[in-house]
Design an enzyme around this catalytic site. Sequence first.
Site, PDB file in Angstrom:
ATOM      1  N   ASP A   1       0.852  -1.199   0.000  1.00 51.99           N
ATOM      2  CA  ASP A   1       0.000   0.000   0.000  1.00 51.99           C
ATOM      3  C   ASP A   1       0.880   1.238   0.000  1.00 51.99           C
ATOM      4  O   ASP A   1       1.720   1.412   0.888  1.00 51.99           O
ATOM      5  CB  ASP A   1      -0.888   0.028   1.253  1.00 51.99           C
ATOM      6  CG  ASP A   1      -1.753   1.282   1.269  1.00 51.99           C
ATOM      7  OD1 ASP A   1      -2.825   1.241   0.640  1.00 51.99           O
ATOM      8  OD2 ASP A   1      -1.343   2.304   1.861  1.00 51.99           O
TER       9      ASP A   1
ATOM     10  N   TYR B   1       3.172   9.875  -0.248  1.00 48.74           N
ATOM     11  CA  TYR B   1       4.211   9.319   0.633  1.00 48.74           C
ATOM     12  C   TYR B   1       5.622   9.632   0.125  1.00 48.74           C
ATOM     13  O   TYR B   1       6.605   9.396   0.818  1.00 48.74           O
ATOM     14  CB  TYR B   1       4.049   7.795   0.805  1.00 48.74           C
ATOM     15  CG  TYR B   1       2.704   7.368   1.366  1.00 48.74           C
ATOM     16  CD1 TYR B   1       1.797   8.299   1.852  1.00 48.74           C
ATOM     17  CD2 TYR B   1       2.327   6.036   1.411  1.00 48.74           C
ATOM     18  CE1 TYR B   1       0.556   7.916   2.341  1.00 48.74           C
ATOM     19  CE2 TYR B   1       1.091   5.644   1.914  1.00 48.74           C
ATOM     20  CZ  TYR B   1       0.216   6.591   2.369  1.00 48.74           C
ATOM     21  OH  TYR B   1      -0.997   6.201   2.868  1.00 48.74           O
TER      22      TYR B   1
ATOM     23  N   LYS C   1      -2.580   5.807  -4.315  1.00 48.18           N
ATOM     24  CA  LYS C   1      -3.659   6.797  -4.113  1.00 48.18           C
ATOM     25  C   LYS C   1      -3.242   8.081  -4.810  1.00 48.18           C
ATOM     26  O   LYS C   1      -2.063   8.459  -4.740  1.00 48.18           O
ATOM     27  CB  LYS C   1      -3.857   7.077  -2.617  1.00 48.18           C
ATOM     28  CG  LYS C   1      -3.939   5.813  -1.788  1.00 48.18           C
ATOM     29  CD  LYS C   1      -4.034   6.054  -0.309  1.00 48.18           C
ATOM     30  CE  LYS C   1      -3.707   4.779   0.445  1.00 48.18           C
ATOM     31  NZ  LYS C   1      -2.306   4.678   0.878  1.00 48.18           N
TER      32      LYS C   1
ATOM     33  N   HIS D   1      -7.289   9.775  -2.623  1.00 48.80           N
ATOM     34  CA  HIS D   1      -6.718   9.724  -1.272  1.00 48.80           C
ATOM     35  C   HIS D   1      -7.641  10.316  -0.209  1.00 48.80           C
ATOM     36  O   HIS D   1      -7.719   9.816   0.919  1.00 48.80           O
ATOM     37  CB  HIS D   1      -5.362  10.428  -1.264  1.00 48.80           C
ATOM     38  CG  HIS D   1      -4.454   9.971  -0.179  1.00 48.80           C
ATOM     39  ND1 HIS D   1      -3.108   9.787  -0.371  1.00 48.80           N
ATOM     40  CD2 HIS D   1      -4.668   9.654   1.116  1.00 48.80           C
ATOM     41  CE1 HIS D   1      -2.549   9.377   0.759  1.00 48.80           C
ATOM     42  NE2 HIS D   1      -3.481   9.294   1.677  1.00 48.80           N
TER      43      HIS D   1
HETATM   44  N1  LIG Z   1      -5.385   6.359   3.351  1.00 49.37           N
HETATM   45  C1  LIG Z   1      -4.865   7.114   4.301  1.00 49.37           C
HETATM   46  O1  LIG Z   1      -5.205   8.302   4.455  1.00 49.37           O
HETATM   47  C2  LIG Z   1      -3.873   6.526   5.222  1.00 49.37           C
HETATM   48  C3  LIG Z   1      -3.256   5.350   4.877  1.00 49.37           C
HETATM   49  N2  LIG Z   1      -2.321   4.787   5.706  1.00 49.37           N
HETATM   50  C4  LIG Z   1      -1.682   3.519   5.260  1.00 49.37           C
HETATM   51  O2  LIG Z   1      -1.784   2.581   6.325  1.00 49.37           O
HETATM   52  C5  LIG Z   1      -0.481   2.136   6.700  1.00 49.37           C
HETATM   53  C6  LIG Z   1      -0.417   1.783   8.178  1.00 49.37           C
HETATM   54  O3  LIG Z   1      -0.765   2.857   8.995  1.00 49.37           O
HETATM   55  P1  LIG Z   1       0.324   3.741   9.790  1.00 49.37           P
HETATM   56  O4  LIG Z   1      -0.310   5.071   9.997  1.00 49.37           O
HETATM   57  O5  LIG Z   1       1.621   3.659   9.122  1.00 49.37           O
HETATM   58  O6  LIG Z   1       0.406   3.111  11.200  1.00 49.37           O
HETATM   59  P2  LIG Z   1       0.419   1.676  11.894  1.00 49.37           P
HETATM   60  O7  LIG Z   1      -0.787   1.648  12.752  1.00 49.37           O
HETATM   61  O8  LIG Z   1       0.648   0.601  10.909  1.00 49.37           O
HETATM   62  O9  LIG Z   1       1.658   1.824  12.873  1.00 49.37           O
HETATM   63  C7  LIG Z   1       2.956   2.085  12.430  1.00 49.37           C
HETATM   64  C8  LIG Z   1       3.832   2.237  13.651  1.00 49.37           C
HETATM   65  O10 LIG Z   1       3.822   1.045  14.410  1.00 49.37           O
HETATM   66  C9  LIG Z   1       5.164   0.566  14.609  1.00 49.37           C
HETATM   67  N3  LIG Z   1       5.045  -0.905  14.564  1.00 49.37           N
HETATM   68  C10 LIG Z   1       4.705  -1.673  13.511  1.00 49.37           C
HETATM   69  N4  LIG Z   1       4.639  -2.965  13.851  1.00 49.37           N
HETATM   70  C11 LIG Z   1       4.929  -3.038  15.160  1.00 49.37           C
HETATM   71  C12 LIG Z   1       5.027  -4.115  16.070  1.00 49.37           C
HETATM   72  N5  LIG Z   1       4.791  -5.379  15.710  1.00 49.37           N
HETATM   73  N6  LIG Z   1       5.376  -3.829  17.357  1.00 49.37           N
HETATM   74  C13 LIG Z   1       5.625  -2.544  17.743  1.00 49.37           C
HETATM   75  N7  LIG Z   1       5.532  -1.478  16.912  1.00 49.37           N
HETATM   76  C14 LIG Z   1       5.194  -1.718  15.618  1.00 49.37           C
HETATM   77  C15 LIG Z   1       5.949   1.158  13.455  1.00 49.37           C
HETATM   78  O11 LIG Z   1       7.298   1.349  13.786  1.00 49.37           O
HETATM   79  P3  LIG Z   1       8.516   0.598  13.021  1.00 49.37           P
HETATM   80  O12 LIG Z   1       8.412   0.893  11.565  1.00 49.37           O
HETATM   81  O13 LIG Z   1       9.686   1.216  13.680  1.00 49.37           O
HETATM   82  O14 LIG Z   1       8.338  -0.855  13.347  1.00 49.37           O
HETATM   83  C16 LIG Z   1       5.267   2.521  13.311  1.00 49.37           C
HETATM   84  O15 LIG Z   1       5.755   3.437  14.282  1.00 49.37           O
HETATM   85  C17 LIG Z   1       0.417   3.320   6.294  1.00 49.37           C
HETATM   86  O16 LIG Z   1       1.769   2.986   6.273  1.00 49.37           O
HETATM   87  C18 LIG Z   1      -0.194   3.671   4.958  1.00 49.37           C
HETATM   88  O17 LIG Z   1       0.236   2.748   3.974  1.00 49.37           O
HETATM   89  C19 LIG Z   1      -2.056   5.348   6.920  1.00 49.37           C
HETATM   90  C20 LIG Z   1      -2.634   6.533   7.312  1.00 49.37           C
HETATM   91  C21 LIG Z   1      -3.568   7.237   6.467  1.00 49.37           C
HETATM   92  O1  LIG Z   2      -0.350   7.266   5.589  1.00 48.39           O
HETATM   93  C1  LIG Z   2      -0.702   8.439   5.625  1.00 48.39           C
HETATM   94  N1  LIG Z   2      -0.295   9.348   6.510  1.00 48.39           N
HETATM   95  C2  LIG Z   2      -0.905  10.526   6.240  1.00 48.39           C
HETATM   96  C3  LIG Z   2      -0.799  11.741   6.868  1.00 48.39           C
HETATM   97  C4  LIG Z   2      -1.542  12.803   6.343  1.00 48.39           C
HETATM   98  C5  LIG Z   2      -2.371  12.628   5.258  1.00 48.39           C
HETATM   99  C6  LIG Z   2      -2.464  11.407   4.625  1.00 48.39           C
HETATM  100  C7  LIG Z   2      -1.725  10.368   5.144  1.00 48.39           C
HETATM  101  C8  LIG Z   2      -1.599   9.037   4.728  1.00 48.39           C
HETATM  102  O2  LIG Z   2      -2.137   8.468   3.788  1.00 48.39           O
END
Ligand SMILES: NC(=O)C1=CN([C@@H]2O[C@H](COP(=O)(O)OP(=O)(O)OC[C@H]3O[C@@H](n4cnc5c(N)ncnc54)[C@H](OP(=O)(O)O)[C@@H]3O)[C@@H](O)[C@H]2O)C=CC1
Ligand SMILES: O=C1Nc2ccccc2C1=O
Length: 346
Positions: A79, A84, A113, A144
Amino acid sequence: MEGSYLGHSYKRAQNIVLVSLRSYLILKCYKNMIPEYLTLNTGAKMPALGFGTWTSVDRNIVGESVEYAILEAGYRLIDTAYFYECEDQIGEALKRVFATGKVKREDLFITTKVWPTFGTRIEEGLDRSLADFGLDYVDLCLIHCPVPIKCDSPDGKPLWPLDANGRMIKDHSVTHVDMYLQLEKAYKSGKAKAIGISNYSEIYIEELLKSASVVPAVNQIEIHPLLPQRKLAEYCQSKGIALTAFSPFGGEGAPILKNEAVKSIAEKYNVTTSTILLSFPLNLGISTIPKSFKKQRILDNLKVIDLEQEDIEKLIAIGSKSPVRYDREEFGVDLGFEDWKPELFP
Ligand SMILES: NC(=O)C1=CN([C@@H]2O[C@H](COP(=O)(O)OP(=O)(O)OC[C@H]3O[C@@H](n4cnc5c(N)ncnc54)[C@H](OP(=O)(O)O)[C@@H]3O)[C@@H](O)[C@H]2O)C=CC1
Ligand SMILES: O=C1Nc2ccccc2C1=O
């Protein structure tokens, strides 16, 4: 004597086979409760557990993390998004992956997205992602978020233009429905095998469905026990729109891993809290895309289990009364989510 011994051992062997067969069938049914794929309204199969790539802290290792996730851990869904600013790295990683000959393009499901600074040029936004990936199609392309953002530069930057008062500058010349209708054209041209939306609430989807000729395949939204979004999820599912839960751990720093109620459910199953948080959406038929760029966590995040109904309900109850939204970006409009509290977006 020998005969009876042979007969006895034959019976024992027969019993072992029957018991093994029964265990296999039980295990098979048990395992089948968590879907490996969601079947989209296009008929395509989308892996239920994918790999998230958004980060504000460690962008320099996105490419190598994606390569590891695909080749060593076995993830098949990546994803990502133009927003990003790492799609070029992902493109390089994909070239390395394909060069091994172990994984082919058709084995992967790539989601991107289009950021709404491309509000009037959605197909061009997707073309930029495709060029960075070095691919001629993505498996899923999402709008997005439903707020067109003002932009005059070809590369869609700045991604977050602010006015003198620090407010995001919107593009009033185009609507969220117009953006989606442009994406439909990309779908029809084959550049995106499926199309969908992200950060859309029910009120926006209702409006979209009045004009859309292609029902979105997916709505990607924040979902976890502190923000279960059951009403929106059930609404989407009733319309044939699959869901993807983003930020399953609550985003950067993974704050929900510290939640005591989630921890106690993890203790009951003798698994980690991360396993419970990833199993939560999957047990509700919702896909999810955890992000980690740490090797052990990339592996750990593939561990999911079937949850008993009472525990699914306990997890939903955690955030039902006072939901907590971690992704609190200020688009300057009410996005129409049930938990919307204007004071969170001053
Ligand atoms: N459509 C949208 O608007 C959005 C889409 N997204 C998507 O969703 C994905 C996931 O959401 P995201 O906001 O990144 O957050 P997550 O909820 O996936 O959490 C990510 C955090 O958790 C830590 N982490 C991951 N696995 C573990 C584990 N097993 N134990 C402890 N800590 C852990 C990571 O650190 P580390 O890397 O150091 O392990 C990082 O700090 C994004 O990367 C993106 O692709 C996210 C937000 C908005
Ligand atoms: O993964 C995301 N992190 C963000 C932070 C701000 C706006 C969009 C996003 C994502 O899609």
